[in-house]
Design a protein around this motif. Structure first.
Motif, PDB file in Angstrom:
ATOM      1  N   ARG A 155      39.264  44.649  39.593  1.00  0.00           N
ATOM      2  CA  ARG A 155      38.429  45.635  40.292  1.00  0.00           C
ATOM      3  C   ARG A 155      36.988  45.150  40.423  1.00  0.00           C
ATOM      4  NH1 ARG A 155      38.268  51.617  37.885  1.00  0.00           N
ATOM      5  NH2 ARG A 155      36.673  50.731  36.501  1.00  0.00           N
ATOM      6  N   ALA A 156      36.537  44.342  39.457  1.00  0.00           N
ATOM      7  CA  ALA A 156      35.164  43.833  39.490  1.00  0.00           C
ATOM      8  C   ALA A 156      34.988  42.682  40.481  1.00  0.00           C
ATOM      9  CB  ALA A 156      34.743  43.385  38.090  1.00  0.00           C
ATOM     10  N   GLY A 157      36.094  42.208  41.090  1.00  0.00           N
ATOM     11  CA  GLY A 157      35.983  41.196  42.131  1.00  0.00           C
ATOM     12  C   GLY A 157      36.546  39.840  41.794  1.00  0.00           C
ATOM     13  N   ALA A 158      37.232  39.714  40.663  1.00  0.00           N
ATOM     14  CA  ALA A 158      37.806  38.418  40.295  1.00  0.00           C
ATOM     15  C   ALA A 158      38.747  37.916  41.389  1.00  0.00           C
ATOM     16  CB  ALA A 158      38.559  38.527  38.970  1.00  0.00           C
ATOM     17  N   LYS A 159      38.676  36.611  41.649  1.00  0.00           N
ATOM     18  CA  LYS A 159      39.604  36.014  42.608  1.00  0.00           C
ATOM     19  C   LYS A 159      41.021  36.120  42.084  1.00  0.00           C
ATOM     20  CE  LYS A 159      40.695  31.520  44.692  1.00  0.00           C
ATOM     21  NZ  LYS A 159      40.287  30.077  44.724  1.00  0.00           N
ATOM     22  N   HIS A 160      41.201  35.783  40.789  1.00  0.00           N
ATOM     23  CA  HIS A 160      42.509  35.935  40.160  1.00  0.00           C
ATOM     24  C   HIS A 160      42.322  36.067  38.661  1.00  0.00           C
ATOM     25  CE1 HIS A 160      46.860  35.868  40.972  1.00  0.00           C
ATOM     26  NE2 HIS A 160      46.948  35.532  39.686  1.00  0.00           N
TER      27      HIS A 160
ATOM     28  N   ALA B 186      30.943  46.349  30.977  1.00  0.00           N
ATOM     29  CA  ALA B 186      30.676  44.953  30.630  1.00  0.00           C
ATOM     30  C   ALA B 186      31.374  44.002  31.576  1.00  0.00           C
ATOM     31  CB  ALA B 186      31.109  44.692  29.192  1.00  0.00           C
ATOM     32  N   ILE B 187      32.614  44.296  31.920  1.00  0.00           N
ATOM     33  CA  ILE B 187      33.366  43.433  32.831  1.00  0.00           C
ATOM     34  C   ILE B 187      32.745  43.466  34.226  1.00  0.00           C
ATOM     35  CG2 ILE B 187      35.594  43.217  34.016  1.00  0.00           C
ATOM     36  CD1 ILE B 187      36.888  44.071  31.298  1.00  0.00           C
ATOM     37  N   ALA B 188      32.302  44.635  34.662  1.00  0.00           N
ATOM     38  CA  ALA B 188      31.638  44.733  35.961  1.00  0.00           C
ATOM     39  C   ALA B 188      30.348  43.922  35.986  1.00  0.00           C
ATOM     40  CB  ALA B 188      31.349  46.196  36.289  1.00  0.00           C
ATOM     41  N   ALA B 189      29.684  43.849  34.828  1.00  0.00           N
ATOM     42  CA  ALA B 189      28.435  43.083  34.750  1.00  0.00           C
ATOM     43  C   ALA B 189      28.675  41.583  34.673  1.00  0.00           C
ATOM     44  CB  ALA B 189      27.622  43.545  33.534  1.00  0.00           C
ATOM     45  N   LYS B 190      29.780  41.174  34.088  1.00  0.00           N
ATOM     46  CA  LYS B 190      30.025  39.753  33.828  1.00  0.00           C
ATOM     47  C   LYS B 190      30.862  39.062  34.902  1.00  0.00           C
ATOM     48  CE  LYS B 190      28.092  38.805  29.831  1.00  0.00           C
ATOM     49  NZ  LYS B 190      28.876  38.273  28.726  1.00  0.00           N
TER      50      LYS B 190
ATOM     51  N   ALA C  88      48.402  46.611  27.735  1.00  0.00           N
ATOM     52  CA  ALA C  88      48.904  47.365  28.888  1.00  0.00           C
ATOM     53  C   ALA C  88      48.347  46.876  30.216  1.00  0.00           C
ATOM     54  CB  ALA C  88      48.585  48.852  28.716  1.00  0.00           C
ATOM     55  N   GLY C  89      47.377  45.962  30.168  1.00  0.00           N
ATOM     56  CA  GLY C  89      46.842  45.400  31.403  1.00  0.00           C
ATOM     57  C   GLY C  89      45.527  46.007  31.859  1.00  0.00           C
ATOM     58  N   LEU C  90      44.941  46.889  31.056  1.00  0.00           N
ATOM     59  CA  LEU C  90      43.733  47.590  31.498  1.00  0.00           C
ATOM     60  C   LEU C  90      42.581  46.642  31.768  1.00  0.00           C
ATOM     61  CD1 LEU C  90      42.116  50.147  32.061  1.00  0.00           C
ATOM     62  CD2 LEU C  90      41.666  50.328  29.599  1.00  0.00           C
ATOM     63  N   THR C  91      42.256  45.751  30.818  1.00  0.00           N
ATOM     64  CA  THR C  91      41.099  44.884  31.018  1.00  0.00           C
ATOM     65  C   THR C  91      41.328  43.904  32.170  1.00  0.00           C
ATOM     66  OG1 THR C  91      41.945  43.584  29.140  1.00  0.00           O
ATOM     67  CG2 THR C  91      40.112  45.065  28.708  1.00  0.00           C
ATOM     68  N   ALA C  92      42.568  43.479  32.363  1.00  0.00           N
ATOM     69  CA  ALA C  92      42.877  42.612  33.504  1.00  0.00           C
ATOM     70  C   ALA C  92      42.623  43.345  34.818  1.00  0.00           C
ATOM     71  CB  ALA C  92      44.320  42.135  33.428  1.00  0.00           C
TER      72      ALA C  92
ATOM     73  N   GLU D  36      43.044  26.257  37.296  1.00  0.00           N
ATOM     74  CA  GLU D  36      41.748  25.725  36.879  1.00  0.00           C
ATOM     75  C   GLU D  36      41.252  26.536  35.682  1.00  0.00           C
ATOM     76  OE1 GLU D  36      38.305  27.077  39.442  1.00  0.00           O
ATOM     77  OE2 GLU D  36      39.969  27.528  40.814  1.00  0.00           O
ATOM     78  N   PRO D  37      40.291  25.994  34.941  1.00  0.00           N
ATOM     79  CA  PRO D  37      39.754  26.750  33.797  1.00  0.00           C
ATOM     80  C   PRO D  37      39.058  28.034  34.246  1.00  0.00           C
ATOM     81  CG  PRO D  37      39.172  24.422  33.654  1.00  0.00           C
ATOM     82  CD  PRO D  37      39.729  24.641  35.028  1.00  0.00           C
ATOM     83  N   ALA D  38      38.888  28.930  33.288  1.00  0.00           N
ATOM     84  CA  ALA D  38      38.341  30.255  33.585  1.00  0.00           C
ATOM     85  C   ALA D  38      36.816  30.245  33.658  1.00  0.00           C
ATOM     86  CB  ALA D  38      38.798  31.246  32.521  1.00  0.00           C
ATOM     87  N   ASP D  39      36.303  31.097  34.543  1.00  0.00           N
ATOM     88  CA  ASP D  39      34.861  31.354  34.590  1.00  0.00           C
ATOM     89  C   ASP D  39      34.467  32.405  33.557  1.00  0.00           C
ATOM     90  OD1 ASP D  39      34.032  29.848  37.158  1.00  0.00           O
ATOM     91  OD2 ASP D  39      35.726  31.074  37.840  1.00  0.00           O
ATOM     92  N   VAL D  40      35.407  33.300  33.257  1.00  0.00           N
ATOM     93  CA  VAL D  40      35.153  34.393  32.311  1.00  0.00           C
ATOM     94  C   VAL D  40      36.372  34.539  31.406  1.00  0.00           C
ATOM     95  CG1 VAL D  40      34.531  36.829  32.023  1.00  0.00           C
ATOM     96  CG2 VAL D  40      33.801  35.605  34.077  1.00  0.00           C
ATOM     97  N   VAL D  41      36.114  34.700  30.108  1.00  0.00           N
ATOM     98  CA  VAL D  41      37.182  34.969  29.143  1.00  0.00           C
ATOM     99  C   VAL D  41      36.960  36.368  28.563  1.00  0.00           C
ATOM    100  CG1 VAL D  41      38.241  34.294  26.955  1.00  0.00           C
ATOM    101  CG2 VAL D  41      37.466  32.533  28.570  1.00  0.00           C
ATOM    102  N   ILE D  42      37.978  37.203  28.721  1.00  0.00           N
ATOM    103  CA  ILE D  42      37.917  38.580  28.218  1.00  0.00           C
ATOM    104  C   ILE D  42      38.911  38.714  27.077  1.00  0.00           C
ATOM    105  CG2 ILE D  42      38.308  41.018  28.781  1.00  0.00           C
ATOM    106  CD1 ILE D  42      37.687  40.293  31.709  1.00  0.00           C
TER     107      ILE D  42
END
Length: 358
Positions: free
Chosen positions: A115-120, A88-92, A106-110, A165-171
């Motif tokens: 890994r999916a390409g987030a700038k930060h 899902a994260i790779a898709a979004k 533990a930091g897994l979803t971050a 800045e505000p987030a583009d994606v919220v997990i």
């Protein structure tokens, strides 16, 4: 020479034991207002001086149990859940995105977002011990330059201070067995409104609570044993209205569904709100059997085509919730029970309107 060396070793060992005891006493006197962080550091230092220090071992284990919920470990070991979030994260997440990860654990979803390409990725975790461990996990995986752990509650995050800045994606993965119990709706209502860009994407996207009739002698005997050693225990049953079923108990209780699932509530995590709601649902019975409970489960869509559930057919780390009937009912094909479900955005209640099949 050997004699002197052994004396020196004995003296060093004695000093280490004394130092460990001093550190343990300091740990015992330490207030826990910092979430146990300083206490943990003192106990770790004590065990470096004396790995066999009894009180240090016991106190550290008690501290970890107090501040790090035990469900973290089976959750991290839940491969189906991990794979679903990864997909899902790779898709979004798109290259260049700013991502907010709420309750990073533990930091897994971050790390999946990085890994999916987030700038930060800004990963918030209010529990200091967990946040410190997440920072170590992220560093050991070489991602400290792209993930910042914010040691605070998401409601206290400030754009321009904590995030540029505000987030583009919220997990997030802050739901319990009925989606509500970890304050997900209140947290996400704030996050999507104050910390995310208009039209921001979310993982998960939405969730549905469902209910159905189930039969399970083992579940009933576990929560409402009729007797023990010939004594009637029925007057004690009023304390077991809602069964919180652990994954191990779920595996052994063998719940049998007597009818299809009916929708209770739908929650949109991209545009969440905290309005209370009430609904009435008819739960149909299409197989003969004894109705022992109303089983409530969720279906959570992380991204299109990627769904997690804790229904009776699922596996994984989630517990289950069942509302026990006051008395088992005879289920007949074509019969139905009417139930009323209510939530206040944080808790769920459910009651049977008609305590017989009709």
């Amino acid at each position: 020479m050997l004699h002197f060396r052994s004396i020196e070793q004995a003296l060093d060992q004695f000093q280490s034991v004394q130092e460990a005891e001093t550190l343990v006493n300091m740990a015992k006197a330490q207030p826990l207002s910092d979430g146990g962080l300083r206490t943990s550091q003192l106990l770790d230092e004590a065990l470096r001086h004396d790995p066999h220090q009894h009180d240090a071992q016991l106190l550290r284990n008690k501290l970890h149990q107090m501040f790090v919920p035990r469900w973290h470990f089976p959750m991290l070991a839940d491969t189906a859940r991990n794979r679903a979030y990864a997909e899902a994260i790779a898709a979004k997440v798109k290259p260049g995105d700013i991502v907010l990860d709420i309750g990073c654990g533990a930091g897994l979803t971050a790390m999946l977002a990085a890994r999916a390409g987030a700038k930060h990725v800004y990963a918030c975790e209010q529990q200091p011990l967990i946040a410190e461990a997440a920072e170590r996990v992220i560093a050991e995986n070489g991602l400290s330059d792209r993930i910042t752990v914010l040691r605070k509650w998401s409601h206290t995050i400030e754009i321009g201070v904590d995030m540029p800045e505000p987030a583009d994606v919220v997990i997030s993965e802050i739901v319990d067995t009925v989606l509500l119990g970890e304050g997900a709706l209140a947290t996400l209502t704030h996050a999507m409104g104050a910390l995310a860009k208009p039209g921001a994407r979310a993982v998960p996207e939405h969730g549905i609570l469902k209910a159905q009739l189930v039969e399970s002698d083992k579940l009933l005997n576990l929560w409402r044993p009729a007797q023990a050693e010939g004594f009637d225990l029925s007057a004690f049953h009023k304390f077991a209205q809602v069964a919180q079923i652990t994954p191990n108990d779920f595996a052994t209780c063998g719940l049998r569904t007597l009818g299809p699932k009916a929708d209770l509530f739908t929650f949109d995590f991209t545009r969440p709100n905290t309005r209370p709601a009430r609904t009435t649902a008819e739960l149909v019975c299409d197989e003969p059997g004894s109705v022992h409970a109303v089983f409530v489960s969720f279906e959570m869509q992380l991204a299109p085509g990627i769904v997690l559930t804790n229904d009776v057919t699922s596996d994984g780390h989630w517990g289950r919730t069942a509302y026990l009937m006051d008395q088992p009912l005879d289920g007949v094909p074509g019969g139905a029970l009417t139930v009323t479900a209510q939530h206040d955005s944080a808790q769920l209640s459910l009651s049977v309107n008609t305590p017989h099949m009709h």
